[in-house]
Design a protein around this motif. Structure first.
Motif, mmCIF file in Angstrom:
data_model
loop_
_atom_site.group_PDB
_atom_site.id
_atom_site.type_symbol
_atom_site.label_atom_id
_atom_site.label_comp_id
_atom_site.label_asym_id
_atom_site.label_seq_id
_atom_site.Cartn_x
_atom_site.Cartn_y
_atom_site.Cartn_z
ATOM 1 N N TRP A 49 169.138 101.451 59.795
ATOM 2 C CA TRP A 49 169.880 101.316 61.047
ATOM 3 C C TRP A 49 170.727 100.054 61.109
ATOM 4 O O TRP A 49 171.780 100.036 61.752
ATOM 5 N N ILE A 50 170.289 98.985 60.488
ATOM 6 C CA ILE A 50 171.001 97.709 60.612
ATOM 7 C C ILE A 50 172.471 97.858 60.215
ATOM 8 O O ILE A 50 173.367 97.487 60.976
ATOM 9 N N GLY A 51 172.721 98.400 59.048
ATOM 10 C CA GLY A 51 174.103 98.589 58.596
ATOM 11 C C GLY A 51 174.898 99.491 59.517
ATOM 12 O O GLY A 51 176.076 99.259 59.785
ATOM 13 N N GLU A 52 174.243 100.531 60.032
ATOM 14 C CA GLU A 52 174.924 101.450 60.953
ATOM 15 C C GLU A 52 175.262 100.757 62.272
ATOM 16 O O GLU A 52 176.355 100.910 62.809
ATOM 17 N N LEU A 53 174.310 100.022 62.809
ATOM 18 C CA LEU A 53 174.499 99.386 64.119
ATOM 19 C C LEU A 53 175.463 98.215 64.079
ATOM 20 O O LEU A 53 176.003 97.819 65.118
ATOM 21 N N GLU A 54 175.696 97.673 62.917
ATOM 22 C CA GLU A 54 176.680 96.595 62.769
ATOM 23 C C GLU A 54 178.112 97.112 62.962
ATOM 24 O O GLU A 54 179.010 96.341 63.271
ATOM 25 N N LYS A 55 178.304 98.417 62.806
ATOM 26 C CA LYS A 55 179.637 99.000 62.963
ATOM 27 C C LYS A 55 180.025 98.997 64.439
ATOM 28 O O LYS A 55 179.321 99.557 65.279
ATOM 29 N N GLU A 56 181.146 98.369 64.738
ATOM 30 C CA GLU A 56 181.571 98.216 66.130
ATOM 31 C C GLU A 56 181.844 99.535 66.834
ATOM 32 O O GLU A 56 181.764 99.616 68.053
ATOM 33 N N ASP A 57 182.150 100.591 66.093
ATOM 34 C CA ASP A 57 182.426 101.882 66.711
ATOM 35 C C ASP A 57 181.180 102.763 66.847
ATOM 36 O O ASP A 57 181.266 103.903 67.311
ATOM 37 N N HIS A 58 180.000 102.240 66.473
ATOM 38 C CA HIS A 58 178.765 103.022 66.603
ATOM 39 C C HIS A 58 178.386 103.135 68.074
ATOM 40 O O HIS A 58 178.539 102.196 68.851
ATOM 41 N N LYS A 59 177.859 104.303 68.461
ATOM 42 C CA LYS A 59 177.497 104.572 69.860
ATOM 43 C C LYS A 59 176.508 103.565 70.439
ATOM 44 O O LYS A 59 176.507 103.323 71.638
ATOM 45 N N VAL A 60 175.652 102.997 69.615
ATOM 46 C CA VAL A 60 174.603 102.096 70.097
ATOM 47 C C VAL A 60 174.914 100.629 69.761
ATOM 48 O O VAL A 60 174.128 99.741 70.032
ATOM 49 N N HIS A 61 176.111 100.369 69.217
ATOM 50 C CA HIS A 61 176.466 99.007 68.809
ATOM 51 C C HIS A 61 176.343 98.000 69.955
ATOM 52 O O HIS A 61 175.806 96.910 69.751
ATOM 53 N N ALA A 62 176.803 98.341 71.126
ATOM 54 C CA ALA A 62 176.762 97.388 72.244
ATOM 55 C C ALA A 62 175.322 97.022 72.614
ATOM 56 O O ALA A 62 175.021 95.848 72.883
ATOM 57 N N MET A 63 174.421 98.002 72.606
ATOM 58 C CA MET A 63 173.011 97.727 72.895
ATOM 59 C C MET A 63 172.423 96.824 71.803
ATOM 60 O O MET A 63 171.711 95.861 72.098
ATOM 61 N N TYR A 64 172.738 97.154 70.569
ATOM 62 C CA TYR A 64 172.273 96.368 69.429
ATOM 63 C C TYR A 64 172.770 94.929 69.528
ATOM 64 O O TYR A 64 171.996 93.981 69.400
ATOM 65 N N LYS A 65 174.047 94.779 69.778
ATOM 66 C CA LYS A 65 174.649 93.443 69.849
ATOM 67 C C LYS A 65 174.015 92.620 70.970
ATOM 68 O O LYS A 65 173.736 91.429 70.794
ATOM 69 N N ALA A 66 173.757 93.247 72.113
ATOM 70 C CA ALA A 66 173.178 92.541 73.257
ATOM 71 C C ALA A 66 171.754 92.062 72.978
ATOM 72 O O ALA A 66 171.302 91.077 73.564
ATOM 73 N N LEU A 67 171.058 92.757 72.085
ATOM 74 C CA LEU A 67 169.652 92.432 71.806
ATOM 75 C C LEU A 67 169.425 91.894 70.392
ATOM 76 O O LEU A 67 168.284 91.682 69.986
ATOM 77 N N LYS A 68 170.481 91.664 69.658
ATOM 78 C CA LYS A 68 170.342 91.254 68.256
ATOM 79 C C LYS A 68 169.494 89.998 68.109
ATOM 80 O O LYS A 68 168.710 89.886 67.167
ATOM 81 N N ASP A 69 169.585 89.089 69.047
ATOM 82 C CA ASP A 69 168.799 87.857 68.949
ATOM 83 C C ASP A 69 167.309 88.096 69.179
ATOM 84 O O ASP A 69 166.486 87.217 68.936
ATOM 85 N N LYS A 70 166.934 89.286 69.628
ATOM 86 C CA LYS A 70 165.524 89.650 69.829
ATOM 87 C C LYS A 70 164.946 90.380 68.617
ATOM 88 O O LYS A 70 163.766 90.691 68.592
ATOM 89 N N ILE A 71 165.794 90.668 67.628
ATOM 90 C CA ILE A 71 165.320 91.361 66.431
ATOM 91 C C ILE A 71 164.587 90.356 65.549
ATOM 92 O O ILE A 71 165.174 89.384 65.071
ATOM 93 N N THR A 72 163.306 90.594 65.364
ATOM 94 C CA THR A 72 162.462 89.716 64.559
ATOM 95 C C THR A 72 162.806 89.854 63.086
ATOM 96 O O THR A 72 162.792 88.877 62.350
#
Length: 118
Positions: A49-72
């Motif tokens: 998922w990491i590589g997929e969610l890094e893509k700015e056009d991914h449907k869940v990218h904004a959620m991922y970006k908002a919480l990226k600092d919480k990813i252990t």
């Protein structure tokens, strides 16, 4: 304070998997807003998922970006096994290897985290 560890095992291969990762981030967002102690860990095929969610056009990218600092982090062994180690590293997500090159889920339990798998 509630302690929540969200483990993402889901692969990236279908709509159900997308729903699981979206639900994982929805729970993470709710926990973060509530001030809970939160850990998000990508395990197994979930490391893809990491590589997929890094893509700015991914449907869940904004959620991922908002919480990226919480990813252990992501499982070191699994990232290698699924061929995504370089994507995880490029994203700046730590590779976890506390127990035999995997994250220590037992430690999370011992620390009192509620484990939620997606």
């Amino acid at each position: 304070m509630t302690k929540i560890a969200i483990l993402v095992f889901s692969d990236t291969n279908n709509a159900e998997a997308l729903g699981k990762v979206a639900n994982a981030f929805t729970l993470a967002s709710e926990a973060d807003e509530a001030g809970d102690q939160l850990k998000i860990i990508f395990e197994g095929a979930g490391t893809k998922w990491i590589g997929e969610l890094e893509k700015e056009d991914h449907k869940v990218h904004a959620m991922y970006k908002a919480l990226k600092d919480k990813i252990t982090g992501a499982c070191s062994f699994c990232a290698k096994a699924y061929g995504v180690k370089s994507q995880v590293e490029k994203a700046g997500i730590p590779l976890l290897s506390e127990y035999k090159d995997h994250p220590s889920i037992r430690t999370l339990i011992a620390e009192g985290f509620h484990i939620v798998n997606f």
